[in-house]
Design a protein around this motif. Sequence first.
Motif, PDB file in Angstrom:
ATOM      1  N   GLN A  70       0.808  -1.214   0.000  1.00  0.00           N
ATOM      2  CA  GLN A  70       0.000   0.000   0.000  1.00  0.00           C
ATOM      3  C   GLN A  70       0.843   1.267   0.000  1.00  0.00           C
ATOM      4  O   GLN A  70       0.459   2.284  -0.581  1.00  0.00           O
ATOM      5  N   THR A  71       2.002   1.211   0.637  1.00  0.00           N
ATOM      6  CA  THR A  71       2.792   2.432   0.837  1.00  0.00           C
ATOM      7  C   THR A  71       3.949   2.613  -0.136  1.00  0.00           C
ATOM      8  O   THR A  71       4.345   3.741  -0.418  1.00  0.00           O
ATOM      9  N   SER A  72       4.495   1.501  -0.642  1.00  0.00           N
ATOM     10  CA  SER A  72       5.699   1.596  -1.480  1.00  0.00           C
ATOM     11  C   SER A  72       5.541   0.948  -2.843  1.00  0.00           C
ATOM     12  O   SER A  72       6.510   0.822  -3.587  1.00  0.00           O
ATOM     13  N   GLY A  73       4.327   0.513  -3.158  1.00  0.00           N
ATOM     14  CA  GLY A  73       4.087  -0.042  -4.491  1.00  0.00           C
ATOM     15  C   GLY A  73       4.641  -1.422  -4.719  1.00  0.00           C
ATOM     16  O   GLY A  73       4.835  -1.835  -5.869  1.00  0.00           O
ATOM     17  N   VAL A  74       4.904  -2.181  -3.664  1.00  0.00           N
ATOM     18  CA  VAL A  74       5.349  -3.566  -3.840  1.00  0.00           C
ATOM     19  C   VAL A  74       4.176  -4.370  -4.408  1.00  0.00           C
ATOM     20  O   VAL A  74       3.082  -4.367  -3.842  1.00  0.00           O
ATOM     21  N   THR A  75       4.388  -5.029  -5.518  1.00  0.00           N
ATOM     22  CA  THR A  75       3.297  -5.740  -6.188  1.00  0.00           C
ATOM     23  C   THR A  75       3.407  -7.253  -6.107  1.00  0.00           C
ATOM     24  O   THR A  75       2.425  -7.958  -6.373  1.00  0.00           O
ATOM     25  N   ALA A  76       4.579  -7.772  -5.771  1.00  0.00           N
ATOM     26  CA  ALA A  76       4.763  -9.226  -5.733  1.00  0.00           C
ATOM     27  C   ALA A  76       5.943  -9.555  -4.834  1.00  0.00           C
ATOM     28  O   ALA A  76       6.870  -8.756  -4.679  1.00  0.00           O
ATOM     29  N   ILE A  77       5.904 -10.735  -4.238  1.00  0.00           N
ATOM     30  CA  ILE A  77       7.038 -11.221  -3.456  1.00  0.00           C
ATOM     31  C   ILE A  77       7.303 -12.664  -3.852  1.00  0.00           C
ATOM     32  O   ILE A  77       6.375 -13.470  -3.954  1.00  0.00           O
ATOM     33  N   ASN A  78       8.546 -12.973  -4.115  1.00  0.00           N
ATOM     34  CA  ASN A  78       8.934 -14.321  -4.529  1.00  0.00           C
ATOM     35  C   ASN A  78       9.561 -15.072  -3.370  1.00  0.00           C
ATOM     36  O   ASN A  78      10.339 -14.504  -2.587  1.00  0.00           O
ATOM     37  N   ILE A  79       9.215 -16.347  -3.257  1.00  0.00           N
ATOM     38  CA  ILE A  79       9.652 -17.185  -2.149  1.00  0.00           C
ATOM     39  C   ILE A  79      10.612 -18.244  -2.694  1.00  0.00           C
ATOM     40  O   ILE A  79      10.243 -19.039  -3.559  1.00  0.00           O
ATOM     41  N   VAL A  80      11.829 -18.262  -2.189  1.00  0.00           N
ATOM     42  CA  VAL A  80      12.871 -19.170  -2.673  1.00  0.00           C
ATOM     43  C   VAL A  80      12.741 -20.535  -2.005  1.00  0.00           C
ATOM     44  O   VAL A  80      12.426 -20.629  -0.809  1.00  0.00           O
ATOM     45  N   SER A  81      12.959 -21.589  -2.790  1.00  0.00           N
ATOM     46  CA  SER A  81      12.980 -22.971  -2.282  1.00  0.00           C
ATOM     47  C   SER A  81      11.691 -23.360  -1.579  1.00  0.00           C
ATOM     48  O   SER A  81      11.699 -24.104  -0.592  1.00  0.00           O
ATOM     49  N   TYR A 196      12.169 -12.234  -1.866  1.00  0.00           N
ATOM     50  CA  TYR A 196      12.645 -11.002  -2.501  1.00  0.00           C
ATOM     51  C   TYR A 196      11.525 -10.294  -3.255  1.00  0.00           C
ATOM     52  O   TYR A 196      10.584 -10.908  -3.738  1.00  0.00           O
ATOM     53  N   PHE A 197      11.646  -8.966  -3.287  1.00  0.00           N
ATOM     54  CA  PHE A 197      10.669  -8.134  -3.990  1.00  0.00           C
ATOM     55  C   PHE A 197      11.364  -6.891  -4.520  1.00  0.00           C
ATOM     56  O   PHE A 197      12.509  -6.592  -4.152  1.00  0.00           O
ATOM     57  N   ALA A 198      10.677  -6.193  -5.423  1.00  0.00           N
ATOM     58  CA  ALA A 198      11.226  -4.972  -6.010  1.00  0.00           C
ATOM     59  C   ALA A 198      10.203  -3.853  -5.924  1.00  0.00           C
ATOM     60  O   ALA A 198       8.991  -4.099  -5.884  1.00  0.00           O
ATOM     61  N   HIS A 199      10.694  -2.624  -5.887  1.00  0.00           N
ATOM     62  CA  HIS A 199       9.783  -1.475  -5.908  1.00  0.00           C
ATOM     63  C   HIS A 199      10.545  -0.234  -6.368  1.00  0.00           C
ATOM     64  O   HIS A 199      11.773  -0.154  -6.259  1.00  0.00           O
ATOM     65  N   LYS A 200       9.800   0.718  -6.894  1.00  0.00           N
ATOM     66  CA  LYS A 200      10.388   1.972  -7.341  1.00  0.00           C
ATOM     67  C   LYS A 200      10.643   2.865  -6.138  1.00  0.00           C
ATOM     68  O   LYS A 200       9.865   2.891  -5.182  1.00  0.00           O
ATOM     69  N   THR A 201      11.740   3.612  -6.212  1.00  0.00           N
ATOM     70  CA  THR A 201      12.068   4.550  -5.131  1.00  0.00           C
ATOM     71  C   THR A 201      12.071   5.988  -5.611  1.00  0.00           C
ATOM     72  O   THR A 201      12.244   6.911  -4.808  1.00  0.00           O
ATOM     73  N   PRO A 203      11.865   8.574  -9.691  1.00  0.00           N
ATOM     74  CA  PRO A 203      11.916   8.540 -11.160  1.00  0.00           C
ATOM     75  C   PRO A 203      13.182   7.845 -11.655  1.00  0.00           C
ATOM     76  O   PRO A 203      14.298   8.278 -11.366  1.00  0.00           O
ATOM     77  N   GLY A 204      13.007   6.742 -12.376  1.00  0.00           N
ATOM     78  CA  GLY A 204      14.152   6.009 -12.921  1.00  0.00           C
ATOM     79  C   GLY A 204      14.955   5.259 -11.877  1.00  0.00           C
ATOM     80  O   GLY A 204      16.025   4.735 -12.179  1.00  0.00           O
ATOM     81  N   LEU A 205      14.462   5.168 -10.643  1.00  0.00           N
ATOM     82  CA  LEU A 205      15.187   4.498  -9.563  1.00  0.00           C
ATOM     83  C   LEU A 205      14.314   3.387  -8.969  1.00  0.00           C
ATOM     84  O   LEU A 205      13.114   3.565  -8.793  1.00  0.00           O
ATOM     85  N   TRP A 206      14.929   2.275  -8.664  1.00  0.00           N
ATOM     86  CA  TRP A 206      14.207   1.176  -8.047  1.00  0.00           C
ATOM     87  C   TRP A 206      15.184   0.287  -7.311  1.00  0.00           C
ATOM     88  O   TRP A 206      16.410   0.441  -7.446  1.00  0.00           O
ATOM     89  N   GLU A 207      14.676  -0.589  -6.488  1.00  0.00           N
ATOM     90  CA  GLU A 207      15.553  -1.471  -5.735  1.00  0.00           C
ATOM     91  C   GLU A 207      14.939  -2.860  -5.581  1.00  0.00           C
ATOM     92  O   GLU A 207      13.720  -3.018  -5.580  1.00  0.00           O
ATOM     93  N   VAL A 208      15.823  -3.827  -5.481  1.00  0.00           N
ATOM     94  CA  VAL A 208      15.446  -5.204  -5.180  1.00  0.00           C
ATOM     95  C   VAL A 208      15.833  -5.464  -3.732  1.00  0.00           C
ATOM     96  O   VAL A 208      16.976  -5.210  -3.335  1.00  0.00           O
ATOM     97  N   VAL A 209      14.879  -5.928  -2.954  1.00  0.00           N
ATOM     98  CA  VAL A 209      15.090  -6.185  -1.533  1.00  0.00           C
ATOM     99  C   VAL A 209      15.023  -7.686  -1.299  1.00  0.00           C
ATOM    100  O   VAL A 209      14.021  -8.328  -1.634  1.00  0.00           O
ATOM    101  N   MET A 210      16.088  -8.242  -0.738  1.00  0.00           N
ATOM    102  CA  MET A 210      16.167  -9.674  -0.454  1.00  0.00           C
ATOM    103  C   MET A 210      16.188  -9.887   1.050  1.00  0.00           C
ATOM    104  O   MET A 210      17.131  -9.441   1.721  1.00  0.00           O
ATOM    105  N   ALA A 211      15.154 -10.506   1.564  1.00  0.00           N
ATOM    106  CA  ALA A 211      15.048 -10.791   2.991  1.00  0.00           C
ATOM    107  C   ALA A 211      15.579 -12.198   3.249  1.00  0.00           C
ATOM    108  O   ALA A 211      15.026 -13.176   2.740  1.00  0.00           O
ATOM    109  N   HIS A 212      16.642 -12.299   4.029  1.00  0.00           N
ATOM    110  CA  HIS A 212      17.265 -13.584   4.330  1.00  0.00           C
ATOM    111  C   HIS A 212      16.807 -14.070   5.707  1.00  0.00           C
ATOM    112  O   HIS A 212      16.814 -13.298   6.678  1.00  0.00           O
TER     113      HIS A 212
END
Length: 228
Positions: A70-81, A196-201, A203-212
Amino acid sequence: MKNLFALSFTTLFLAVTGCQMDQSPDPEIIIEPPISTLIAHDTITTGNYLGMSIGDEAESIYSVVQFLQQTSGVTAINIVSNISSDITKLRDRIALYDYILLDQNTGTDTGVQITLEKNKVKAIYLNSGKKLSQWPEKGKPEASVRMGDEAGALYGKLFNISKDKSHSNKFQRISLLTKNLNSPFDPEMARSPQWYFAHKTGPGLWEVVMAHFKEGRLNAVEVQRYRD
């Protein structure tokens, strides 16, 4: 056989940059994402990031990611293994995911990728890139996954397909990859070593966040920042 991490990563990239593409590549409709440059790479092992506190349990972290929708535009989260070899253990879990891969223990071109959107089947592809309207292609309605099927109907249909000797080998490795953020927490997510998920931060900037995770608790947050 395509690299699953790369496939899911591309999906996340397209979600945050606004490009439209099916979950699996189709040569006729692919829109190539813009070239991006990695500008920073950080790892956080104390404190918190985006409200995710190091040491918190997986269920609490999932609630934070839902809030980020709702706050940062995260649209999907992927779950490893997040893998099972027993379809009967997925009765209450399959409907919680938007991207499911069925394959043999050794990956094949005939592995089946099922994508859902708004709790309905949106796309069905083989790993080869072949697009299907249903799988198996000649299956009866009650024993085939079809475009538009409700998420709640998937388990019953997949269970029926798994009993067919012609397709049972595709249930050797059932991967639940992309979590529907509008659905409840799946306790089995806590067994995953990484989300892990990605979101825009900006204009032209975004980041991938990996939660371990380690033993079901957030152990570190790895952040890769990009510029288009």
